[in-house]
Scaffold this motif. Sequence first.
Motif, short mmCIF file in Angstrom:
data_model
loop_
_atom_site.label_atom_id
_atom_site.label_comp_id
_atom_site.label_asym_id
_atom_site.label_seq_id
_atom_site.Cartn_x
_atom_site.Cartn_y
_atom_site.Cartn_z
N LEU A 259 0.83 -1.21 0.00
CA LEU A 259 0.00 0.00 0.00
C LEU A 259 0.86 1.25 0.00
CD1 LEU A 259 -2.24 -1.32 2.87
CD2 LEU A 259 -3.07 -0.92 0.56
N GLY A 260 0.58 2.15 -0.93
CA GLY A 260 1.24 3.45 -0.90
C GLY A 260 0.58 4.34 0.13
N SER A 261 1.35 5.27 0.68
CA SER A 261 0.78 6.15 1.70
C SER A 261 1.48 7.50 1.65
CB SER A 261 0.99 5.52 3.08
OG SER A 261 0.27 6.22 4.06
N THR A 262 0.70 8.56 1.68
CA THR A 262 1.29 9.90 1.70
C THR A 262 0.58 10.77 2.73
OG1 THR A 262 2.26 9.94 -0.50
CG2 THR A 262 1.51 12.03 0.35
N MET A 263 1.37 11.33 3.62
CA MET A 263 0.87 12.26 4.64
C MET A 263 -0.35 11.69 5.34
SD MET A 263 3.18 14.62 4.46
CE MET A 263 2.59 16.05 5.33
N GLY A 264 -1.34 12.55 5.67
CA GLY A 264 -2.57 12.15 6.33
C GLY A 264 -3.48 13.36 6.24
N THR A 265 -4.63 13.30 6.89
CA THR A 265 -5.57 14.43 6.80
C THR A 265 -5.35 15.41 7.96
OG1 THR A 265 -7.21 13.33 8.19
CG2 THR A 265 -7.31 12.86 5.82
N ALA A 266 -5.96 16.60 7.82
CA ALA A 266 -5.87 17.58 8.91
C ALA A 266 -6.56 17.03 10.17
CB ALA A 266 -6.52 18.90 8.47
N GLU A 267 -7.65 16.26 9.97
CA GLU A 267 -8.35 15.67 11.11
C GLU A 267 -7.44 14.67 11.82
OE1 GLU A 267 -9.65 15.93 7.99
OE2 GLU A 267 -10.93 17.63 8.51
N GLU A 268 -6.67 13.91 11.02
CA GLU A 268 -5.74 12.96 11.64
C GLU A 268 -4.64 13.71 12.40
OE1 GLU A 268 -5.77 8.97 8.88
OE2 GLU A 268 -4.94 10.78 7.99
N LEU A 269 -4.21 14.87 11.89
CA LEU A 269 -3.20 15.64 12.63
C LEU A 269 -3.76 16.08 13.97
CD1 LEU A 269 -0.46 17.02 12.89
CD2 LEU A 269 -1.34 18.92 11.51
N ALA A 270 -5.03 16.52 13.97
CA ALA A 270 -5.66 16.92 15.25
C ALA A 270 -5.74 15.72 16.19
CB ALA A 270 -7.04 17.51 14.98
N ALA A 271 -6.12 14.55 15.64
CA ALA A 271 -6.23 13.34 16.47
C ALA A 271 -4.86 12.93 17.02
CB ALA A 271 -6.84 12.21 15.65
N LEU A 272 -3.84 13.08 16.19
CA LEU A 272 -2.48 12.74 16.62
C LEU A 272 -2.01 13.66 17.75
CD1 LEU A 272 0.29 11.32 16.28
CD2 LEU A 272 0.76 12.90 14.38
N LEU A 273 -2.30 14.96 17.62
CA LEU A 273 -1.94 15.90 18.68
C LEU A 273 -2.63 15.50 19.99
CD1 LEU A 273 -2.14 19.12 16.52
CD2 LEU A 273 -0.21 18.61 18.03
N ASP A 274 -3.93 15.15 19.90
CA ASP A 274 -4.68 14.75 21.10
C ASP A 274 -4.09 13.47 21.69
OD1 ASP A 274 -6.34 16.90 20.88
OD2 ASP A 274 -7.99 15.82 19.92
N LEU A 275 -3.78 12.50 20.81
CA LEU A 275 -3.21 11.24 21.30
C LEU A 275 -1.90 11.50 22.06
CD1 LEU A 275 -3.36 8.02 21.08
CD2 LEU A 275 -1.78 8.27 19.16
#
Length: 316
Positions: A259-275
């Motif tokens: 699977l190719g993968s590039t970056m993530g979404t802005a929502e995922e960035l917010a979730a990552l910060l919270d995590l």
Amino acid sequence: MRAAYASATKPDEPLAGLTVGDLPEPSPPDGWVTVDVRASSLNHHEIWSLRGVGLPADRLPMILGCDASGVDTAGHEVVVYPVIKDPADPRGFSLLSERWPGTLAERVAVPAENLVPKPAGISFLDAACLPTAWLTAYHMLTARGRVADAGSVLVQGAGGGVATAAVALATALGKRVYATSRDAAKRERIAELGATAVEPGARLPERVDVVIESVGAPTFEHSLKCSAPGARIVVCGATGGPFPKVDLRRVFMMQLEILGSTMGTAEELAALLDLCVERGIRPVIDSTYGFSAVSDAFARLNSGEIFGKVAVDHLH
Ligand SMILES: NC(=O)c1ccc[n+]([C@@H]2O[C@H](COP(=O)([O-])OP(=O)(O)OC[C@H]3O[C@@H](n4cnc5c(N)ncnc54)[C@H](OP(=O)(O)O)[C@@H]3O)[C@@H](O)[C@H]2O)c1
């Protein structure tokens, strides 16, 4: 304003095209917001740009940098999401510093929708390490690798920004994590993050369900051999070369997913910060430089010796 930018691109000598000096302030179009950058971090992307990969000569000079945290014009503490919608790009997006000026400057302009609130519980410096390498690792593990269904994860070339993030996050998510590095000292440090560290190509005690690949040709055959039936090999980069030998028999017999993968979404960035805030996870920082020493930060990144992120403190 002061900025670190590509004034030329040189495929074999990337740092020769790096200039630190004054460039005009951003002039944001409608709907864009200017951010006073407090901290940023470097990614291998900067080295690719200085080599001319994804940065044609007609876009020079180009301010480098994808990652930043800072304060917007309304006084909000924010983290910059670096993926900009870009109909002119075949991918439908470009990263800051590819078409629009990047974050290694006193100020950066981005669309208002690209600002993510910075939680109070994380510093500007730590937050500035997350938008590219850590977001990429998070997206690779969760959305692409479906790590929730996995028992074990292998991370290749584990000294890098993406790879240390993947080790730290997969460990925090309770997975058994294996990591390869060419360097014995880096293997020791990876073990401190909770992974079982091995030499490149070494046999693992078990086959894994998810492989995090950012190295490419030097490690891909090992990634295939270490994969359990139905495993997901998630690829975000090819630092060591883009043309691995792939035994397709292994791919179909083991029902592997590549699977190719590039970056993530802005929502995922917010979730990552919270995590990170909730679980007390902090980015692995190799070294921090004041902006006045940003050239040294690039030299450190280009040395290949880093363990984690190279961060830049814009207040010094
Ligand atoms: N698709 C995306 O959205 C995305 C996002 C971020 C990064 N990337 C890509 O992912 C890659 C890693 O990025 P990064 O910022 O984490 O880079 P980095 O911090 O410079 O780390 C690169 C790591 O790769 C390993 N490596 C390099 N050359 C190798 C070789 N010949 N053989 C084996 N290992 C090698 C090294 O690990 P050891 O020294 O431990 O062996 C090194 O620590 C880059 O190619 C980058 O462009 C893609």
